[in-house]
Write a protein that holds these residues in place. Sequence first.
Motif, PDB file in Angstrom:
ATOM      1  N   ARG A  15      -9.228 -11.834  42.412  1.00 39.01           N
ATOM      2  CA  ARG A  15      -9.649 -12.489  41.180  1.00 39.01           C
ATOM      3  C   ARG A  15      -9.154 -11.659  40.009  1.00 39.01           C
ATOM      4  O   ARG A  15      -9.078 -10.435  40.097  1.00 39.01           O
ATOM      5  CB  ARG A  15     -11.183 -12.610  41.100  1.00 39.01           C
ATOM      6  CG  ARG A  15     -11.804 -13.492  42.167  1.00 39.01           C
ATOM      7  CD  ARG A  15     -11.475 -14.959  41.932  1.00 39.01           C
ATOM      8  NE  ARG A  15     -12.143 -15.817  42.922  1.00 39.01           N
ATOM      9  CZ  ARG A  15     -11.621 -16.172  44.067  1.00 39.01           C
ATOM     10  NH1 ARG A  15     -10.395 -15.721  44.395  1.00 39.01           N
ATOM     11  NH2 ARG A  15     -12.266 -16.944  44.913  1.00 39.01           N
ATOM     12  N   GLU A  16      -8.802 -12.311  38.917  1.00 39.91           N
ATOM     13  CA  GLU A  16      -8.367 -11.566  37.746  1.00 39.91           C
ATOM     14  C   GLU A  16      -9.503 -10.674  37.245  1.00 39.91           C
ATOM     15  O   GLU A  16     -10.675 -11.055  37.292  1.00 39.91           O
ATOM     16  CB  GLU A  16      -7.929 -12.521  36.637  1.00 39.91           C
ATOM     17  CG  GLU A  16      -6.638 -13.258  36.955  1.00 39.91           C
ATOM     18  CD  GLU A  16      -6.126 -14.071  35.767  1.00 39.91           C
ATOM     19  OE1 GLU A  16      -6.878 -14.176  34.766  1.00 39.91           O
ATOM     20  OE2 GLU A  16      -4.998 -14.568  35.848  1.00 39.91           O
ATOM     21  N   VAL A  17      -9.138  -9.478  36.799  1.00 37.97           N
ATOM     22  CA  VAL A  17     -10.125  -8.535  36.283  1.00 37.97           C
ATOM     23  C   VAL A  17      -9.724  -8.112  34.882  1.00 37.97           C
ATOM     24  O   VAL A  17      -8.565  -8.278  34.461  1.00 37.97           O
ATOM     25  CB  VAL A  17     -10.249  -7.299  37.196  1.00 37.97           C
ATOM     26  CG1 VAL A  17     -10.650  -7.691  38.595  1.00 37.97           C
ATOM     27  CG2 VAL A  17      -8.933  -6.521  37.225  1.00 37.97           C
ATOM     28  N   GLU A  18     -10.653  -7.547  34.162  1.00 34.94           N
ATOM     29  CA  GLU A  18     -10.381  -7.101  32.796  1.00 34.94           C
ATOM     30  C   GLU A  18      -9.442  -5.901  32.807  1.00 34.94           C
ATOM     31  O   GLU A  18      -9.554  -5.018  33.665  1.00 34.94           O
ATOM     32  CB  GLU A  18     -11.681  -6.726  32.099  1.00 34.94           C
ATOM     33  CG  GLU A  18     -12.611  -7.902  31.864  1.00 34.94           C
ATOM     34  CD  GLU A  18     -11.954  -8.971  31.011  1.00 34.94           C
ATOM     35  OE1 GLU A  18     -11.287  -8.608  30.014  1.00 34.94           O
ATOM     36  OE2 GLU A  18     -12.078 -10.158  31.341  1.00 34.94           O
ATOM     37  N   PRO A  19      -8.502  -5.847  31.858  1.00 26.76           N
ATOM     38  CA  PRO A  19      -7.579  -4.696  31.792  1.00 26.76           C
ATOM     39  C   PRO A  19      -8.310  -3.364  31.703  1.00 26.76           C
ATOM     40  O   PRO A  19      -7.809  -2.344  32.214  1.00 26.76           O
ATOM     41  CB  PRO A  19      -6.759  -4.978  30.529  1.00 26.76           C
ATOM     42  CG  PRO A  19      -6.837  -6.463  30.348  1.00 26.76           C
ATOM     43  CD  PRO A  19      -8.191  -6.863  30.844  1.00 26.76           C
ATOM     44  N   GLU A  20      -9.477  -3.340  31.080  1.00 24.99           N
ATOM     45  CA  GLU A  20     -10.222  -2.089  30.931  1.00 24.99           C
ATOM     46  C   GLU A  20     -10.639  -1.521  32.299  1.00 24.99           C
ATOM     47  O   GLU A  20     -10.669  -0.310  32.503  1.00 24.99           O
ATOM     48  CB  GLU A  20     -11.464  -2.300  30.065  1.00 24.99           C
ATOM     49  CG  GLU A  20     -11.176  -2.617  28.610  1.00 24.99           C
ATOM     50  CD  GLU A  20     -10.760  -4.066  28.390  1.00 24.99           C
ATOM     51  OE1 GLU A  20     -10.897  -4.883  29.350  1.00 24.99           O
ATOM     52  OE2 GLU A  20     -10.290  -4.378  27.274  1.00 24.99           O
ATOM     53  N   ARG A  21     -10.977  -2.437  33.241  1.00 24.85           N
ATOM     54  CA  ARG A  21     -11.365  -1.989  34.570  1.00 24.85           C
ATOM     55  C   ARG A  21     -10.175  -1.356  35.288  1.00 24.85           C
ATOM     56  O   ARG A  21     -10.321  -0.306  35.939  1.00 24.85           O
ATOM     57  CB  ARG A  21     -11.906  -3.165  35.372  1.00 24.85           C
ATOM     58  CG  ARG A  21     -12.288  -2.804  36.803  1.00 24.85           C
ATOM     59  CD  ARG A  21     -12.774  -4.030  37.551  1.00 24.85           C
ATOM     60  NE  ARG A  21     -12.878  -3.766  38.985  1.00 24.85           N
ATOM     61  CZ  ARG A  21     -13.134  -4.681  39.897  1.00 24.85           C
ATOM     62  NH1 ARG A  21     -13.319  -5.952  39.510  1.00 24.85           N
ATOM     63  NH2 ARG A  21     -13.208  -4.380  41.166  1.00 24.85           N
ATOM     64  N   ILE A  22      -9.015  -1.979  35.174  1.00 25.16           N
ATOM     65  CA  ILE A  22      -7.814  -1.423  35.797  1.00 25.16           C
ATOM     66  C   ILE A  22      -7.475  -0.073  35.177  1.00 25.16           C
ATOM     67  O   ILE A  22      -7.210   0.913  35.874  1.00 25.16           O
ATOM     68  CB  ILE A  22      -6.631  -2.402  35.655  1.00 25.16           C
ATOM     69  CG1 ILE A  22      -6.924  -3.682  36.445  1.00 25.16           C
ATOM     70  CG2 ILE A  22      -5.332  -1.754  36.124  1.00 25.16           C
ATOM     71  CD1 ILE A  22      -5.920  -4.791  36.203  1.00 25.16           C
ATOM     72  N   ASP A  23      -7.509  -0.022  33.852  1.00 26.60           N
ATOM     73  CA  ASP A  23      -7.169   1.227  33.171  1.00 26.60           C
ATOM     74  C   ASP A  23      -8.157   2.328  33.529  1.00 26.60           C
ATOM     75  O   ASP A  23      -7.774   3.494  33.671  1.00 26.60           O
ATOM     76  CB  ASP A  23      -7.138   1.006  31.662  1.00 26.60           C
ATOM     77  CG  ASP A  23      -6.616   2.231  30.915  1.00 26.60           C
ATOM     78  OD1 ASP A  23      -5.466   2.627  31.185  1.00 26.60           O
ATOM     79  OD2 ASP A  23      -7.373   2.803  30.096  1.00 26.60           O
ATOM     80  N   GLY A  24      -9.445   1.970  33.687  1.00 25.90           N
ATOM     81  CA  GLY A  24     -10.431   2.971  34.068  1.00 25.90           C
ATOM     82  C   GLY A  24     -10.124   3.578  35.424  1.00 25.90           C
ATOM     83  O   GLY A  24     -10.222   4.797  35.608  1.00 25.90           O
ATOM     84  N   GLY A  25      -9.734   2.741  36.393  1.00 24.68           N
ATOM     85  CA  GLY A  25      -9.369   3.248  37.703  1.00 24.68           C
ATOM     86  C   GLY A  25      -8.139   4.135  37.649  1.00 24.68           C
ATOM     87  O   GLY A  25      -8.088   5.192  38.285  1.00 24.68           O
ATOM     88  N   LEU A  26      -7.151   3.726  36.865  1.00 24.23           N
ATOM     89  CA  LEU A  26      -5.931   4.537  36.733  1.00 24.23           C
ATOM     90  C   LEU A  26      -6.235   5.875  36.082  1.00 24.23           C
ATOM     91  O   LEU A  26      -5.686   6.911  36.471  1.00 24.23           O
ATOM     92  CB  LEU A  26      -4.880   3.777  35.922  1.00 24.23           C
ATOM     93  CG  LEU A  26      -4.341   2.482  36.550  1.00 24.23           C
ATOM     94  CD1 LEU A  26      -3.353   1.805  35.604  1.00 24.23           C
ATOM     95  CD2 LEU A  26      -3.679   2.752  37.898  1.00 24.23           C
ATOM     96  N   ARG A  27      -7.103   5.879  35.085  1.00 23.90           N
ATOM     97  CA  ARG A  27      -7.443   7.129  34.416  1.00 23.90           C
ATOM     98  C   ARG A  27      -8.195   8.076  35.355  1.00 23.90           C
ATOM     99  O   ARG A  27      -8.005   9.288  35.308  1.00 23.90           O
ATOM    100  CB  ARG A  27      -8.258   6.855  33.158  1.00 23.90           C
ATOM    101  CG  ARG A  27      -7.412   6.388  31.977  1.00 23.90           C
ATOM    102  CD  ARG A  27      -8.186   6.322  30.673  1.00 23.90           C
ATOM    103  NE  ARG A  27      -9.056   5.156  30.623  1.00 23.90           N
ATOM    104  CZ  ARG A  27     -10.364   5.188  30.768  1.00 23.90           C
ATOM    105  NH1 ARG A  27     -10.986   6.342  30.979  1.00 23.90           N
ATOM    106  NH2 ARG A  27     -11.078   4.068  30.697  1.00 23.90           N
TER     107      ARG A  27
END
Length: 585
Positions: A15-27
């Motif tokens: 499912r599509e997720v918010e960019p902030e969630r992806i960026d949080g995981g990457l950080r």
Amino acid sequence: MAHIDNTWLAFAFEREVEPERIDGGLRRVEGHYATLYAEPLIRHVSAGRSLGMALWRRADERLRWSLWADREGMAVATTNAPTGGERLLGGEEVSALRLGAALRDDPERLVDLNPPFVAGVHDRAAGVLTIVNDFLGAARLYAHRSSAGWVWSNRLGALPIFAGVPPEADPQAWAVHAATGWFMGTDTPIRGVRRVPPATVVVARTGERGARVAVRPTEAVRTLVAPRRSRLGPSAAAAADQAVDLARSVARLWAAPVTVNLSGGRDSRISAAAAIVAGIDAEYRTMDIEPGEVDAVRPLIARAPSSVFHAVVAPERGDPPDDLDARIRAKHLVHDGVSNPMSTIRGPTNLPQRGFSSPLITGHGGELGHGFYYGRSSLRSLRRGGFEGLVRRLERTVRRGHSAARDDAYGAFLAAVRATLDEGRGLGIEGPSLLDYFYLAQRLSLRAGLGSRNDRYSGCVTPAFVRAAFDLSPRQRVGSKLHRAVIERLIPEWRRIPFFAGGRGRLPRVNRARIWERPSHAGQLEAMLERESLWADMFVPRRVHEMWAEVKRGGGHAHYEAIFLRIAWRVSYEDHLGLLARRAA
């Protein structure tokens, strides 16, 4: 020491997720692995709401290969600077974008590249992510599937950190590790995280609401190991030529002198001979661990067709200045528990890492050509023993000298053995050669350390060498026929120089102190042995303590050291899991 410099990660959410969630995981991932290096990491990202890829790397001006390339809506990321691209692309100039496009269009062509590598291709315009790994699975690639979707990485610890989930130890995987010293098949030390099998292609496509993922094996392994009619001469010639091509490719990829391992044995001799024929700028290195090995190498240096720079590296001596727990914890930070516990004795892993070591060419994989699990004297009994005889042979190799693991650990190992040998029979392999398939499938990439650095290569894992090794009969293997034929083609003067034979006996002499002979390490190890609650479900405590008492009296067996270090490995890993949990929060 062995380091992984590059961190690669990809994801596909259902499912599509918010960019902030992806960026949080990457950080979170970046914050964890950035602590390993004195220099800052460079981050590359190509991502949408459900599909994406990232790479972290250190700036290394010596590397001429683009680990990350992004142009016209397509990003390509590789964990390593791959060799063999000339075969894949034919007459075209080799570049990351061309190589990525070729693998995206025809993943079966991965068989043309030399291990180790993982490549990811994110075609943003088409909404497709393609991932392929090498035909040995030598470059690390792990996957985790949750209710949210898939995450892949060459770093085991990156998966729970990106997902934000505290990791747990996998009891079954650790039981097999107790018996063998490595994690077999798709098992990893972390529950729910799986190793991606060799020669796999993953295709994730963006749909209306999220990504859909398809995973399939390619035919690469069958192509290289299935029986065929062949002659040794042409097979050896192809293996020699590809070993030389690999050395030249490494020299083109790196604006730095190359280190080439050269022991007195068979395997590194092939890679070293190929590097000399290729004429690359290199230092040839011999580890002075086993008495007599340096003397065995000197005739090779003297009879090389051109002048070579040879260095002898002494093992760590005396009582180490660091403590054992800190040494192992540093290993876990870099390798997340999947490197060889015996690497602990080779010296400390200094963190944060500063600077770079030289790219390295070794003889990893050469064992495929000379019967790692059998010799001339055992061939007849192996043939008489049939399938179960092969199973018993492998059981003896893990029980040797100790039988310290629990029966269920050996049982789990034997179940994996039977499944792997059956897999080999399904490919048409028969008899003792099934043991060579077991080595390929279950030891070479998981135990031998080929993928423990991003800049490690071997002239003995080219497609031509692997194909030639499986063209051999068992009798040809134990006679080292392939090695001799390849060396004859590369440096004929080396063919008749005897191969070094290591020490024999319960405690063969080595030019280093064993773990129980180092006072500071021995004291810490003894304390770890007292923490039975962390290892008693994998080993027999009474037997382990008997072994420890035996070595303290001056006796014991060389294989005891591996058992003690496996226990220390598991005890220290519990603290590593706690660190990963904190980084995932």
